[in-house]
Design a protein around this motif. Structure first.
Motif, PDB file in Angstrom:
ATOM      1  N   GLU A 200       0.805  -1.222   0.000  1.00  0.00           N
ATOM      2  CA  GLU A 200       0.000   0.000   0.000  1.00  0.00           C
ATOM      3  C   GLU A 200       0.839   1.273   0.000  1.00  0.00           C
ATOM      4  N   TRP A 201       2.076   1.189   0.481  1.00  0.00           N
ATOM      5  CA  TRP A 201       2.846   2.402   0.732  1.00  0.00           C
ATOM      6  C   TRP A 201       4.009   2.633  -0.225  1.00  0.00           C
ATOM      7  N   ALA A 202       4.246   1.714  -1.146  1.00  0.00           N
ATOM      8  CA  ALA A 202       5.400   1.860  -2.040  1.00  0.00           C
ATOM      9  C   ALA A 202       5.352   3.156  -2.838  1.00  0.00           C
ATOM     10  N   GLY A 203       4.151   3.593  -3.195  1.00  0.00           N
ATOM     11  CA  GLY A 203       4.026   4.798  -4.001  1.00  0.00           C
ATOM     12  C   GLY A 203       3.828   6.071  -3.211  1.00  0.00           C
ATOM     13  N   VAL A 204       3.885   5.974  -1.884  1.00  0.00           N
ATOM     14  CA  VAL A 204       3.688   7.149  -1.031  1.00  0.00           C
ATOM     15  C   VAL A 204       5.040   7.795  -0.749  1.00  0.00           C
ATOM     16  N   SER A 205       5.092   9.102  -0.799  1.00  0.00           N
ATOM     17  CA  SER A 205       6.353   9.820  -0.648  1.00  0.00           C
ATOM     18  C   SER A 205       6.913   9.703   0.765  1.00  0.00           C
ATOM     19  N   ASP A 206       8.224   9.882   0.874  1.00  0.00           N
ATOM     20  CA  ASP A 206       8.873   9.885   2.186  1.00  0.00           C
ATOM     21  C   ASP A 206       8.366  11.042   3.037  1.00  0.00           C
ATOM     22  N   GLU A 207       8.039  12.170   2.392  1.00  0.00           N
ATOM     23  CA  GLU A 207       7.537  13.328   3.136  1.00  0.00           C
ATOM     24  C   GLU A 207       6.226  12.997   3.844  1.00  0.00           C
ATOM     25  N   ALA A 208       5.345  12.289   3.136  1.00  0.00           N
ATOM     26  CA  ALA A 208       4.066  11.915   3.743  1.00  0.00           C
ATOM     27  C   ALA A 208       4.279  10.924   4.884  1.00  0.00           C
ATOM     28  N   LYS A 209       5.157   9.950   4.678  1.00  0.00           N
ATOM     29  CA  LYS A 209       5.443   8.982   5.734  1.00  0.00           C
ATOM     30  C   LYS A 209       6.052   9.668   6.950  1.00  0.00           C
ATOM     31  N   ASN A 210       6.927  10.627   6.709  1.00  0.00           N
ATOM     32  CA  ASN A 210       7.551  11.339   7.827  1.00  0.00           C
ATOM     33  C   ASN A 210       6.530  12.156   8.611  1.00  0.00           C
ATOM     34  N   LEU A 211       5.531  12.683   7.917  1.00  0.00           N
ATOM     35  CA  LEU A 211       4.483  13.412   8.623  1.00  0.00           C
ATOM     36  C   LEU A 211       3.688  12.465   9.513  1.00  0.00           C
ATOM     37  N   VAL A 212       3.386  11.271   9.003  1.00  0.00           N
ATOM     38  CA  VAL A 212       2.712  10.264   9.831  1.00  0.00           C
ATOM     39  C   VAL A 212       3.561   9.956  11.060  1.00  0.00           C
ATOM     40  N   ARG A 213       4.848   9.711  10.846  1.00  0.00           N
ATOM     41  CA  ARG A 213       5.743   9.389  11.969  1.00  0.00           C
ATOM     42  C   ARG A 213       5.778  10.519  12.999  1.00  0.00           C
ATOM     43  N   SER A 214       5.762  11.753  12.522  1.00  0.00           N
ATOM     44  CA  SER A 214       5.849  12.900  13.422  1.00  0.00           C
ATOM     45  C   SER A 214       4.593  13.066  14.265  1.00  0.00           C
ATOM     46  N   LEU A 215       3.470  12.593  13.751  1.00  0.00           N
ATOM     47  CA  LEU A 215       2.211  12.669  14.493  1.00  0.00           C
ATOM     48  C   LEU A 215       2.019  11.469  15.413  1.00  0.00           C
ATOM     49  N   LEU A 216       2.505  10.310  14.989  1.00  0.00           N
ATOM     50  CA  LEU A 216       2.313   9.085  15.777  1.00  0.00           C
ATOM     51  C   LEU A 216       3.527   8.803  16.661  1.00  0.00           C
ATOM     52  N   LYS A 217       3.958   9.811  17.388  1.00  0.00           N
ATOM     53  CA  LYS A 217       5.022   9.647  18.371  1.00  0.00           C
ATOM     54  C   LYS A 217       4.413   9.167  19.685  1.00  0.00           C
ATOM     55  N   LEU A 218       4.963   8.085  20.238  1.00  0.00           N
ATOM     56  CA  LEU A 218       4.453   7.594  21.514  1.00  0.00           C
ATOM     57  C   LEU A 218       4.578   8.644  22.611  1.00  0.00           C
ATOM     58  N   ASP A 219       5.672   9.363  22.608  1.00  0.00           N
ATOM     59  CA  ASP A 219       5.885  10.411  23.595  1.00  0.00           C
ATOM     60  C   ASP A 219       5.213  11.689  23.098  1.00  0.00           C
ATOM     61  N   PRO A 220       4.136  12.136  23.752  1.00  0.00           N
ATOM     62  CA  PRO A 220       3.434  13.331  23.272  1.00  0.00           C
ATOM     63  C   PRO A 220       4.304  14.577  23.256  1.00  0.00           C
ATOM     64  N   GLU A 221       5.355  14.600  24.077  1.00  0.00           N
ATOM     65  CA  GLU A 221       6.237  15.762  24.099  1.00  0.00           C
ATOM     66  C   GLU A 221       7.061  15.866  22.818  1.00  0.00           C
ATOM     67  N   LYS A 222       7.175  14.767  22.080  1.00  0.00           N
ATOM     68  CA  LYS A 222       7.920  14.767  20.823  1.00  0.00           C
ATOM     69  C   LYS A 222       6.995  14.836  19.611  1.00  0.00           C
ATOM     70  N   ARG A 223       5.714  14.875  19.857  1.00  0.00           N
ATOM     71  CA  ARG A 223       4.714  14.862  18.790  1.00  0.00           C
ATOM     72  C   ARG A 223       4.520  16.263  18.221  1.00  0.00           C
ATOM     73  N   LEU A 224       4.255  16.343  16.931  1.00  0.00           N
ATOM     74  CA  LEU A 224       3.944  17.630  16.332  1.00  0.00           C
ATOM     75  C   LEU A 224       2.710  18.230  16.984  1.00  0.00           C
ATOM     76  N   THR A 225       2.688  19.549  17.096  1.00  0.00           N
ATOM     77  CA  THR A 225       1.519  20.247  17.618  1.00  0.00           C
ATOM     78  C   THR A 225       0.913  21.103  16.518  1.00  0.00           C
ATOM     79  N   ALA A 226      -0.372  21.355  16.609  1.00  0.00           N
ATOM     80  CA  ALA A 226      -1.036  22.197  15.618  1.00  0.00           C
ATOM     81  C   ALA A 226      -0.711  23.654  15.908  1.00  0.00           C
ATOM     82  N   ASP A 227      -0.427  24.402  14.871  1.00  0.00           N
ATOM     83  CA  ASP A 227      -0.101  25.813  15.033  1.00  0.00           C
ATOM     84  C   ASP A 227      -1.300  26.675  14.667  1.00  0.00           C
ATOM     85  N   GLU A 228      -1.511  27.737  15.395  1.00  0.00           N
ATOM     86  CA  GLU A 228      -2.642  28.619  15.130  1.00  0.00           C
ATOM     87  C   GLU A 228      -2.476  29.313  13.780  1.00  0.00           C
TER      88      GLU A 228
END
Length: 247
Positions: A200-228
């Motif tokens: 499913e993911w072979a055609g998905v860009s590294d940028e998109a995968k990295n965004l997923v990784r940045s949101l799915l951090k187990l440690d919430p302190e390392k997780r991306l936050t939404a900016d106003e």
């Protein structure tokens, strides 16, 4: 608007109404009025002609990166607005994202504030709530790898984990954590181990995968936050024609 609500219905719905009545954002459903009957409360909110995003995902199976970026841009804009006002939604899922119209690129509206809560003082919340597939690990007891001392509740960043689940589903068609039953699913969530299978993911860009990784951090302190508004932070591009502004 809420002073006249009485009985158990009023007690149950008053927190949701108190949140909705102060919100004014183009990507959040607007509450116009509440009618109270003997056995029900009727909320008059914006009409979302396109229905739930869940149904669009069932229909399309998989979103292109551009279409996924459009959804995330709207969702993160709504979360930026909420979090800047110290409001956690706590139930971000496909069923609570509504399409304003039936067009392929319809704007997405965030709805259903039944679990929404103000996060003041130390910002930590304790109540377990949300939907198992989308809920952040810290909401249901904390990551299994964390020491007990670090499991002190959760804050606004629980919504960002759920946003990461949304993005994962849009790009591949299924959730990263899905067990045989609710308890099994929550154990997988707390373990936090997922992958990007090539099928499913072979055609998905590294940028998109990295965004997923940045949101799915187990440690919430390392997780991306939404900016106003996302106006002063760099873009994380998912394709050449659409981007999501994150901090």
């Amino acid at each position: 608007m809420t002073a006249w609500l009485t009985g158990w219905l009023g007690d149950w719905c008053r927190p949701e109404i108190q949140v909705l009545r102060v919100l004014d954002h183009p990507r959040i459903v607007r509450l116009h009025h509440v009618y109270e009957g003997e056995t029900e409360l009727v909320f008059v909110i914006d009409y979302a002609e396109g229905g739930e995003l869940y149904d669009r995902v069932v229909e399309k199976k998989v979103f292109s990166e551009g279409d996924a970026a459009n959804v995330m841009k709207d969702l993160l804009s709504a979360l930026s607005y909420l979090h800047s006002r110290k409001i956690a939604h706590r139930d971000i899922k496909l069923e609570n994202l509504l399409l304003r119209d039936k067009s392929p690129n319809s704007p997405v509206l965030l709805g259903d504030f039944g679990f929404a809560k103000y996060s003041f003082n130390d910002g930590m919340m304790k109540t377990m709530c949300g939907s198992p597939v989308y809920v952040a690990p810290e909401v249901i007891g904390g990551p299994l790898t964390f020491e007990p001392a670090k499991k002190k509740g959760y804050d606004l960043r629980c919504d960002m984990w759920s946003a990461g689940i949304i993005l994962y589903v849009l790009l591949c068609g299924y959730a990263p954590f899905l067990g045989r039953n609710v308890n099994a699913t929550m154990r997988l969530v707390r373990r936090g181990v997922y992958s990007f299978p090539d099928r499913e993911w072979a055609g998905v860009s590294d940028e998109a995968k990295n965004l997923v990784r940045s949101l799915l951090k187990l440690d919430p302190e390392k997780r991306l936050t939404a900016d106003e508004g996302g106006e002063v932070h760099p873009c994380v591009c998912l394709c050449t024609s659409a981007c999501v502004r994150m901090c």
